[in-house]
Design a protein around this motif. Structure first.
Motif, PDB file in Angstrom:
ATOM      1  N   THR A   1       1.448  -1.400   0.175  1.00  0.00           N
ATOM      2  CA  THR A   1      -0.200   0.088  -0.060  1.00  0.00           C
ATOM      3  C   THR A   1       1.319   1.487   0.105  1.00  0.00           C
ATOM      4  O   THR A   1       0.071   2.342  -0.573  1.00  0.00           O
ATOM      5  CB  THR A   1      -1.028   0.003   1.136  1.00  0.00           C
ATOM      6  N   TYR A   2       1.404   1.310   0.634  1.00  0.00           N
ATOM      7  CA  TYR A   2       2.875   2.930   0.286  1.00  0.00           C
ATOM      8  C   TYR A   2       4.299   1.977  -0.210  1.00  0.00           C
ATOM      9  O   TYR A   2       5.078   3.006   0.566  1.00  0.00           O
ATOM     10  CB  TYR A   2       3.162   3.002   2.016  1.00  0.00           C
ATOM     11  N   ARG A   3       3.836   1.376  -1.041  1.00  0.00           N
ATOM     12  CA  ARG A   3       5.585   0.549  -1.664  1.00  0.00           C
ATOM     13  C   ARG A   3       6.369   1.589  -2.938  1.00  0.00           C
ATOM     14  O   ARG A   3       7.337   2.162  -1.980  1.00  0.00           O
ATOM     15  CB  ARG A   3       4.779  -0.011  -2.702  1.00  0.00           C
ATOM     16  N   TRP A   4       6.116   2.711  -3.241  1.00  0.00           N
ATOM     17  CA  TRP A   4       7.144   3.991  -3.648  1.00  0.00           C
ATOM     18  C   TRP A   4       7.320   4.478  -3.084  1.00  0.00           C
ATOM     19  O   TRP A   4       8.560   4.795  -3.061  1.00  0.00           O
ATOM     20  CB  TRP A   4       5.614   4.819  -4.581  1.00  0.00           C
ATOM     21  N   LEU A   5       6.624   5.053  -2.347  1.00  0.00           N
ATOM     22  CA  LEU A   5       7.252   5.998  -0.695  1.00  0.00           C
ATOM     23  C   LEU A   5       8.069   4.771  -0.216  1.00  0.00           C
ATOM     24  O   LEU A   5       9.845   5.922   0.433  1.00  0.00           O
ATOM     25  CB  LEU A   5       5.986   6.445  -0.063  1.00  0.00           C
ATOM     26  N   LEU A   6       8.245   3.865   0.441  1.00  0.00           N
ATOM     27  CA  LEU A   6       8.952   3.660   1.351  1.00  0.00           C
ATOM     28  C   LEU A   6       9.466   3.069   0.178  1.00  0.00           C
ATOM     29  O   LEU A   6      11.356   2.597   1.047  1.00  0.00           O
ATOM     30  CB  LEU A   6       8.324   2.061   2.091  1.00  0.00           C
ATOM     31  N   GLU A   7       9.583   2.325  -1.288  1.00  0.00           N
ATOM     32  CA  GLU A   7      11.028   2.220  -2.235  1.00  0.00           C
ATOM     33  C   GLU A   7      12.139   3.120  -2.375  1.00  0.00           C
ATOM     34  O   GLU A   7      13.310   2.677  -1.944  1.00  0.00           O
ATOM     35  CB  GLU A   7      10.581   1.460  -3.130  1.00  0.00           C
ATOM     36  N   ASN A   8      11.436   4.412  -2.238  1.00  0.00           N
ATOM     37  CA  ASN A   8      12.276   5.605  -2.330  1.00  0.00           C
ATOM     38  C   ASN A   8      12.785   5.715  -1.716  1.00  0.00           C
ATOM     39  O   ASN A   8      14.176   6.151  -1.480  1.00  0.00           O
ATOM     40  CB  ASN A   8      11.131   6.634  -2.780  1.00  0.00           C
ATOM     41  N   LEU A   9      12.697   5.311  -0.461  1.00  0.00           N
ATOM     42  CA  LEU A   9      13.686   6.529   0.651  1.00  0.00           C
ATOM     43  C   LEU A   9      14.206   5.232   1.281  1.00  0.00           C
ATOM     44  O   LEU A   9      15.695   5.541   0.792  1.00  0.00           O
ATOM     45  CB  LEU A   9      12.746   6.332   2.543  1.00  0.00           C
ATOM     46  N   ALA A  10      14.027   3.772   0.839  1.00  0.00           N
ATOM     47  CA  ALA A  10      14.637   2.927   0.904  1.00  0.00           C
ATOM     48  C   ALA A  10      16.331   3.097  -0.322  1.00  0.00           C
ATOM     49  O   ALA A  10      17.629   2.635   0.421  1.00  0.00           O
ATOM     50  CB  ALA A  10      14.675   0.954   0.702  1.00  0.00           C
ATOM     51  N   LYS A  11      15.881   3.817  -1.330  1.00  0.00           N
ATOM     52  CA  LYS A  11      16.839   3.682  -2.835  1.00  0.00           C
ATOM     53  C   LYS A  11      18.134   4.840  -2.081  1.00  0.00           C
ATOM     54  O   LYS A  11      19.243   5.131  -2.601  1.00  0.00           O
ATOM     55  CB  LYS A  11      16.436   4.202  -4.099  1.00  0.00           C
ATOM     56  N   LYS A  12      17.730   5.760  -1.051  1.00  0.00           N
ATOM     57  CA  LYS A  12      18.509   6.769  -0.254  1.00  0.00           C
ATOM     58  C   LYS A  12      19.004   6.033   0.583  1.00  0.00           C
ATOM     59  O   LYS A  12      20.031   7.147   1.464  1.00  0.00           O
ATOM     60  CB  LYS A  12      18.000   7.970  -0.156  1.00  0.00           C
ATOM     61  N   GLY A  13      19.442   5.030   0.856  1.00  0.00           N
ATOM     62  CA  GLY A  13      20.158   4.575   1.989  1.00  0.00           C
ATOM     63  C   GLY A  13      19.464   4.201   3.453  1.00  0.00           C
ATOM     64  O   GLY A  13      20.031   3.530   4.783  1.00  0.00           O
ATOM     65  N   TYR A  14      17.755   4.453   3.661  1.00  0.00           N
ATOM     66  CA  TYR A  14      17.090   3.350   4.803  1.00  0.00           C
ATOM     67  C   TYR A  14      16.648   2.515   4.995  1.00  0.00           C
ATOM     68  O   TYR A  14      16.657   2.021   3.796  1.00  0.00           O
ATOM     69  CB  TYR A  14      16.580   4.774   5.004  1.00  0.00           C
ATOM     70  N   ILE A  15      17.606   1.821   5.447  1.00  0.00           N
ATOM     71  CA  ILE A  15      16.638  -0.010   6.338  1.00  0.00           C
ATOM     72  C   ILE A  15      15.576   0.719   6.396  1.00  0.00           C
ATOM     73  O   ILE A  15      14.963   1.432   7.278  1.00  0.00           O
ATOM     74  CB  ILE A  15      17.149  -0.230   6.851  1.00  0.00           C
ATOM     75  N   ILE A  16      14.471   0.107   5.444  1.00  0.00           N
ATOM     76  CA  ILE A  16      13.139   0.343   5.728  1.00  0.00           C
ATOM     77  C   ILE A  16      12.404  -0.893   6.989  1.00  0.00           C
ATOM     78  O   ILE A  16      12.609  -1.857   6.258  1.00  0.00           O
ATOM     79  CB  ILE A  16      11.637   0.404   4.488  1.00  0.00           C
ATOM     80  N   ILE A  17      12.119  -0.385   7.842  1.00  0.00           N
ATOM     81  CA  ILE A  17      11.113  -2.212   8.850  1.00  0.00           C
ATOM     82  C   ILE A  17       9.318  -0.945   8.761  1.00  0.00           C
ATOM     83  O   ILE A  17       9.044  -0.343   9.775  1.00  0.00           O
ATOM     84  CB  ILE A  17      11.780  -1.909   9.648  1.00  0.00           C
ATOM     85  N   ALA A  18       9.027  -1.910   7.685  1.00  0.00           N
ATOM     86  CA  ALA A  18       7.331  -1.001   7.808  1.00  0.00           C
ATOM     87  C   ALA A  18       6.600  -2.645   8.375  1.00  0.00           C
ATOM     88  O   ALA A  18       6.314  -3.375   7.903  1.00  0.00           O
ATOM     89  CB  ALA A  18       6.425  -1.441   5.736  1.00  0.00           C
ATOM     90  N   THR A  19       6.119  -2.575   9.759  1.00  0.00           N
ATOM     91  CA  THR A  19       5.568  -3.495  10.305  1.00  0.00           C
ATOM     92  C   THR A  19       4.156  -3.513  10.244  1.00  0.00           C
ATOM     93  O   THR A  19       3.521  -2.517  10.137  1.00  0.00           O
ATOM     94  CB  THR A  19       5.497  -3.027  12.025  1.00  0.00           C
TER      95      THR A  19
END
Length: 265
Positions: free
Chosen positions: A36-54
């Motif tokens: 549901t939040y794929r685009w936002l989270l994946e683009n933040l990950a591309k900037k170097g952030y580990i994403i933990i979506a609970t």
């Protein structure tokens, strides 16, 4: 870089990470945040952030949900560092929430001894149960009866989220400990309550709270930037129209979040 499932949470691990973002979504779209939040989270990950979506299921007991998602985060961090051999100790941890996810991050930052470099609250919502159900019904038709059956709500009895909206405000006023905060609201969002949260956080941490009003609505963070196939003039025109009218709001949200995370860039 692909999504991995750890303890019911979805994780993205970029190479050479520069930080960790713990994401909590809205009440009824949080069961699959990596979709549901794929685009936002994946683009933040591309900037170097580990994403933990609970992911979580909404119930009336929001304290229990907050405790559950925080425990799962700690388990995931332990697994990443000691089982996956990823060095995490030097990485800043940020909370990122949308709608009800904001309330959960506020409770986590108030009720538990945690360390956060900052929290980002998008479209904060703290409505009581009677108001929350009609609003959700407007987004997802015919949901009210299902929710009442799920929570076993009798129309003749009084039920409320715990803590209630007023209790939540008191808890935050007396206990919230995260100093740096970003509040994001949209200009076409009738269920946003950022205006009630801003003075509480500003009183606690003057000059450490930033507030942004962006173009969009309550569902903007859930948008997806479609990768249109180019080549056909008609399709290209539709794709450009879509990007101009919908994707731009989501893109602006992402840019402002990244700018706040990295103010010197």
């Amino acid at each position: 870089m692909e999504w991995q499932e750890f303890s019911g949470s979805w994780v993205l691990i970029p190479e050479n990470p520069i930080g960790i973002i713990h994401f909590l979504g809205g009440a009824f779209v949080a069961t699959a945040p990596h979709i549901t939040y794929r685009w936002l989270l994946e683009n933040l990950a591309k900037k170097g952030y580990i994403i933990i979506a609970t992911s979580f299921l909404n119930t009336l007991d929001h304290k229990s949900i907050a405790l559950n998602v925080q425990n799962r985060l700690e388990n995931i961090l332990y697994r990443l560092e000691y089982r996956e051999s990823i060095e995490l100790s030097y990485l800043p941890v940020y909370g990122l929430g949308h709608s009800m996810g904001c309330k959960l991050h506020l409770l986590i930052g108030s009720l538990f001894e945690i360390e956060r470099a900052g929290n980002i609250f998008i479209s904060f919502n703290n409505y009581p149960l009677k108001q929350a159900i009609p609003f959700v019904e407007n987004i997802i038709p015919s949901l009210r009866d299902n929710l009442k059956n799920y929570w076993k709500i009798d129309n003749n009895l009084e039920f409320e989220f715990t803590p209630s909206p007023e209790e939540t405000k008191i808890i935050v006023k007396e206990n919230y400990q995260i100093r740096r905060n970003l509040l994001v609201q949209f200009n076409n969002d009738s269920i946003d309550e950022t205006s009630t949260l801003k003075p509480i956080l500003t009183d606690l941490f003057p000059d450490m709270v930033s507030v942004l009003t962006l173009q969009g609505n309550h569902l903007t963070p859930l948008g997806q930037d479609i990768d249109w196939q180019v080549g056909d003039m008609f399709i290209d025109g539709i794709g450009q129209w879509f990007k101009d009218n919908f994707s731009q709001d989501l893109s602006n949200l992402y840019k402002e979040i990244y700018r706040w995370l990295n103010p010197l860039i």
